[in-house]
Design a protein around this motif. Structure first.
Motif, PDB file in Angstrom:
ATOM      1  N   GLY A   1      38.794  32.572  44.188  1.00 38.74           N
ATOM      2  CA  GLY A   1      39.757  33.680  44.231  1.00 38.74           C
ATOM      3  C   GLY A   1      39.198  34.926  43.581  1.00 38.74           C
ATOM      4  O   GLY A   1      38.737  34.877  42.439  1.00 38.74           O
ATOM      5  N   GLY A   2      39.239  36.041  44.327  1.00 32.97           N
ATOM      6  CA  GLY A   2      38.597  37.275  43.847  1.00 32.97           C
ATOM      7  C   GLY A   2      39.564  38.361  43.445  1.00 32.97           C
ATOM      8  O   GLY A   2      39.221  39.538  43.457  1.00 32.97           O
ATOM      9  N   GLY A   3      40.815  37.994  43.052  1.00 32.23           N
ATOM     10  CA  GLY A   3      41.733  38.986  42.489  1.00 32.23           C
ATOM     11  C   GLY A   3      41.350  39.269  41.042  1.00 32.23           C
ATOM     12  O   GLY A   3      40.298  38.826  40.561  1.00 32.23           O
ATOM     13  N   LEU A   4      42.216  39.989  40.344  1.00 36.60           N
ATOM     14  CA  LEU A   4      41.871  40.373  38.969  1.00 36.60           C
ATOM     15  C   LEU A   4      41.779  39.154  38.050  1.00 36.60           C
ATOM     16  O   LEU A   4      40.895  39.096  37.197  1.00 36.60           O
ATOM     17  N   ALA A   5      42.681  38.180  38.236  1.00 38.05           N
ATOM     18  CA  ALA A   5      42.624  36.994  37.369  1.00 38.05           C
ATOM     19  C   ALA A   5      41.350  36.210  37.642  1.00 38.05           C
ATOM     20  O   ALA A   5      40.677  35.742  36.710  1.00 38.05           O
ATOM     21  N   GLY A   6      40.988  36.078  38.928  1.00 35.09           N
ATOM     22  CA  GLY A   6      39.779  35.327  39.279  1.00 35.09           C
ATOM     23  C   GLY A   6      38.520  36.013  38.760  1.00 35.09           C
ATOM     24  O   GLY A   6      37.615  35.355  38.233  1.00 35.09           O
ATOM     25  N   ALA A   7      38.458  37.339  38.922  1.00 32.81           N
ATOM     26  CA  ALA A   7      37.261  38.065  38.467  1.00 32.81           C
ATOM     27  C   ALA A   7      37.132  37.967  36.950  1.00 32.81           C
ATOM     28  O   ALA A   7      36.036  37.720  36.425  1.00 32.81           O
ATOM     29  N   ALA A   8      38.264  38.124  36.237  1.00 33.79           N
ATOM     30  CA  ALA A   8      38.206  38.033  34.767  1.00 33.79           C
ATOM     31  C   ALA A   8      37.828  36.609  34.347  1.00 33.79           C
ATOM     32  O   ALA A   8      37.057  36.409  33.401  1.00 33.79           O
TER      33      ALA A   8
ATOM     34  N   GLY B   1      42.756  54.613  32.828  1.00 34.92           N
ATOM     35  CA  GLY B   1      44.210  54.493  32.966  1.00 34.92           C
ATOM     36  C   GLY B   1      44.969  55.531  32.172  1.00 34.92           C
ATOM     37  O   GLY B   1      44.398  56.505  31.678  1.00 34.92           O
ATOM     38  N   HIS B   2      46.276  55.293  32.034  1.00 34.32           N
ATOM     39  CA  HIS B   2      47.172  56.263  31.404  1.00 34.32           C
ATOM     40  C   HIS B   2      48.031  55.565  30.366  1.00 34.32           C
ATOM     41  O   HIS B   2      48.608  54.510  30.632  1.00 34.32           O
ATOM     42  N   ALA B   3      48.115  56.176  29.189  1.00 32.36           N
ATOM     43  CA  ALA B   3      48.830  55.548  28.075  1.00 32.36           C
ATOM     44  C   ALA B   3      50.334  55.521  28.331  1.00 32.36           C
ATOM     45  O   ALA B   3      50.896  56.480  28.865  1.00 32.36           O
ATOM     46  N   LEU B   4      50.972  54.417  27.950  1.00 28.38           N
ATOM     47  CA  LEU B   4      52.432  54.280  28.036  1.00 28.38           C
ATOM     48  C   LEU B   4      52.978  54.362  26.615  1.00 28.38           C
ATOM     49  O   LEU B   4      52.819  53.426  25.833  1.00 28.38           O
ATOM     50  N   THR B   5      53.576  55.498  26.298  1.00 26.83           N
ATOM     51  CA  THR B   5      54.000  55.708  24.917  1.00 26.83           C
ATOM     52  C   THR B   5      55.499  55.498  24.718  1.00 26.83           C
ATOM     53  O   THR B   5      55.948  55.263  23.604  1.00 26.83           O
ATOM     54  N   GLN B   6      56.272  55.632  25.801  1.00 30.44           N
ATOM     55  CA  GLN B   6      57.721  55.450  25.693  1.00 30.44           C
ATOM     56  C   GLN B   6      58.257  54.726  26.918  1.00 30.44           C
ATOM     57  O   GLN B   6      57.685  54.843  28.004  1.00 30.44           O
TER      58      GLN B   6
ATOM     59  N   ALA C   1      45.268  51.405  37.866  1.00 26.96           N
ATOM     60  CA  ALA C   1      45.240  51.032  39.279  1.00 26.96           C
ATOM     61  C   ALA C   1      44.446  49.727  39.371  1.00 26.96           C
ATOM     62  O   ALA C   1      43.328  49.643  38.844  1.00 26.96           O
ATOM     63  N   ASN C   2      45.001  48.704  40.034  1.00 27.32           N
ATOM     64  CA  ASN C   2      44.303  47.406  40.120  1.00 27.32           C
ATOM     65  C   ASN C   2      42.913  47.556  40.720  1.00 27.32           C
ATOM     66  O   ASN C   2      41.964  46.908  40.289  1.00 27.32           O
ATOM     67  N   SER C   3      42.802  48.442  41.740  1.00 27.16           N
ATOM     68  CA  SER C   3      41.500  48.585  42.413  1.00 27.16           C
ATOM     69  C   SER C   3      40.444  49.130  41.448  1.00 27.16           C
ATOM     70  O   SER C   3      39.284  48.725  41.491  1.00 27.16           O
ATOM     71  N   ARG C   4      40.858  49.989  40.511  1.00 28.33           N
ATOM     72  CA  ARG C   4      39.876  50.538  39.565  1.00 28.33           C
ATOM     73  C   ARG C   4      39.457  49.486  38.542  1.00 28.33           C
ATOM     74  O   ARG C   4      38.287  49.395  38.155  1.00 28.33           O
ATOM     75  N   LEU C   5      40.442  48.679  38.122  1.00 23.06           N
ATOM     76  CA  LEU C   5      40.091  47.598  37.186  1.00 23.06           C
ATOM     77  C   LEU C   5      39.105  46.635  37.837  1.00 23.06           C
ATOM     78  O   LEU C   5      38.126  46.211  37.227  1.00 23.06           O
ATOM     79  N   LEU C   6      39.396  46.317  39.123  1.00 20.78           N
ATOM     80  CA  LEU C   6      38.537  45.354  39.823  1.00 20.78           C
ATOM     81  C   LEU C   6      37.102  45.885  39.955  1.00 20.78           C
ATOM     82  O   LEU C   6      36.143  45.133  39.782  1.00 20.78           O
ATOM     83  N   GLU C   7      36.988  47.186  40.227  1.00 18.94           N
ATOM     84  CA  GLU C   7      35.640  47.793  40.286  1.00 18.94           C
ATOM     85  C   GLU C   7      34.891  47.552  38.973  1.00 18.94           C
ATOM     86  O   GLU C   7      33.713  47.222  38.950  1.00 18.94           O
ATOM     87  N   ARG C   8      35.608  47.762  37.842  1.00 16.34           N
ATOM     88  CA  ARG C   8      34.981  47.552  36.530  1.00 16.34           C
ATOM     89  C   ARG C   8      34.559  46.097  36.346  1.00 16.34           C
ATOM     90  O   ARG C   8      33.496  45.796  35.814  1.00 16.34           O
TER      91      ARG C   8
END
Ligand SMILES: Cc1cc2nc3c(=O)[nH]c(=O)nc-3n(C[C@H](O)[C@H](O)[C@H](O)COP(=O)(O)OP(=O)(O)OC[C@H]3O[C@@H](n4cnc5c(N)ncnc54)[C@H](O)[C@@H]3O)c2cc1C
Length: 383
Positions: A12-19, A68-73, A106-113
């Motif tokens: 499986g090559g989704g984010l969980a599989g890659a990690a 990514g972008h910080a979630l502060t509130q 964005a999931n696609s950017r995480l996956l690239e990393r």
């Protein structure tokens, strides 16, 4: 290790599989990752600080601000016409002594990393192939070839072939609701505040994606979302303007809209007999409280710990990992699944006691600092 092609095969090559593939290879196992190419993942993920810290410590990201972008509130607006309405509530990360609850990626950017990190690892081989069968510790690939390894990691999503071939029973409950996602450009900046409008059929959430950009996650009946999408972009933008209560002025679509079906899925145990399950192969639920990938990354962290704890020179090590790992995951899976389920049902409930409980709960959270701190800890997935 005679007769084996690797120490572990990750399917499986989704984010969980890659990690997972990276974590398993980092633990010193010769790893083959079966990651068939697929359409880009259009989702975005709000990852809470413990997950972001994990990604940094695992060398998967550097500065989260690069990606990514910080979630502060988090602002919750009750947009129902119910008899007992919840108060408008604002949670601020500063109250919990943090600069941000987490980051939105964005999931696609995480996956690239993750792919870039995987490419650096000599003990990890990635193949653009899927699995068509699993028998014992032998995987059949889409090209008909076979690979064996003592440890098989199933990261092949909700419909996991690995899970069913391993005989691990899953309970799935499909909902009439679905989630529509797309990127929006707003007339005014949204800052670091994630805004949830709670409508009777489900929340309409704007998650900050930098400057005037927001990622929309709108949960509603599937038929409503399909009809809204079919109406075209102008009609969709008008609906979004209305649903966002014109708080941010004009709304335009910055990407196509996609609709994801929603369900809950849980397993009796997340592994057995040399097979372990991570990510949505082991658990799925509606994107309420942003828990799915956060939980998937905690799976990966616990798998790494189970691998660190086992003596791989001793025979039967993979069976021991597949017994130890589900035991490590059981409490977190039960707690998180229960929390999301309760939240989802209370958001959609038309019953008066549930409305009162939810409104009462939010009043309590609004007024009692100790309760808020406890709620933060649960939502963040703190252990
Ligand atoms: C609208 C929406 C918003 C969300 N928002 C958040 C959020 O804010 N925060 C959060 O933490 N989570 C969020 N989630 C959940 C999160 O997106 C998922 O939990 C996560 O992406 C699942 O990753 P996965 O790798 O387990 O599964 P998937 O992404 O489904 O990947 C499974 C992979 O396995 C592959 N595969 C399937 N069968 C085979 C086979 N036989 N052989 C080989 N490969 C196979 C597939 O091609 C796929 O690439 C959201 C989900 C949705 C729907």
């Amino acid at each position: 290790m005679t007769g084996s092609d690797a120490d572990a095969i990750v399917v499986g090559g989704g984010l969980a599989g890659a990690a997972a593939a990276i974590a398993v290879a980092k633990a010193g196992l010769r790893t083959i990752h079966l990651a068939p190419a697929g359409p880009p993942d259009r989702r975005t993920s709000a990852l809470m600080m413990p997950s972001v810290d994990y990604l940094r410590s695992a060398g998967l990201i550097d500065d989260p601000a690069e990606l990514g972008h910080a979630l502060t509130q988090i602002r919750i607006i009750d947009a129902t016409n119910r008899l007992i309405r919840a108060p408008e509530t604002l949670f601020d990360a500063g109250e919990a002594g943090m600069t941000a609850f987490g980051w939105n990626f964005a999931n696609s950017r995480l996956l690239e990393r993750f792919h870039a990190a995987a490419a650096e690892m000599s003990s990890l081989e990635t193949r653009n192939a899927g699995a068509t069968d699993l028998s014992g510790n032998t995987v059949t690939l889409t090209d008909g070839s076979r690979l064996s390894a003592p440890l098989i990691v199933g990261a092949d999503g909700k419909k996991s072939l690995v899970r069913s071939a391993a005989g691990i029973h899953a309970r799935e409950n499909a909902f009439a609701q679905a989630a529509l996602v797309c990127n929006l450009d707003l007339g005014r900046p949204i800052g670091g505040t994630s805004i949830e409008f709670h409508y009777p059929q489900g929340p309409f959430t704007l998650v900050p994606a930098g400057a005037n950009r927001a990622n929309l996650v709108w949960i509603d009946d599937r038929a409503v979302l399909d009809a809204a999408k079919a109406g075209g972009n102008d009609a969709l933008a008008a609906t979004f303007l209305d649903k966002s209560q014109r708080l941010f002025g004009a709304v335009t679509l910055a990407s196509p809209a996609f609709v994801f079906p929603l369900s809950t899925l849980s397993v009796d145990h997340a592994g057995a007999d040399g097979v372990v399950l991570v990510g949505e192969a082991a658990h799925a639920f509606p994107p309420i409280g942003a828990q799915g990938l956060n939980l998937g990354l905690r799976d990966v962290a616990d798998l790494a710990e189970a691998l660190a704890a086992v003596d791989r020179a001793a025979p039967g090590w993979a069976s021991r990992v597949s017994a130890d790992y589900p035991a490590r995951r059981a409490a977190d899976l039960a707690r998180t699944g229960g929390m999301v389920d309760t939240l989802f049902r209370s958001l959609l409930a038309d019953m008066l006691p549930a409305q009162a409980l939810r409104a009462g709960g939010l009043w309590a959270l609004k007024l009692a600092p100790a309760l808020r701190r406890q709620a933060f800890a649960v939502g963040m997935g703190n252990r």
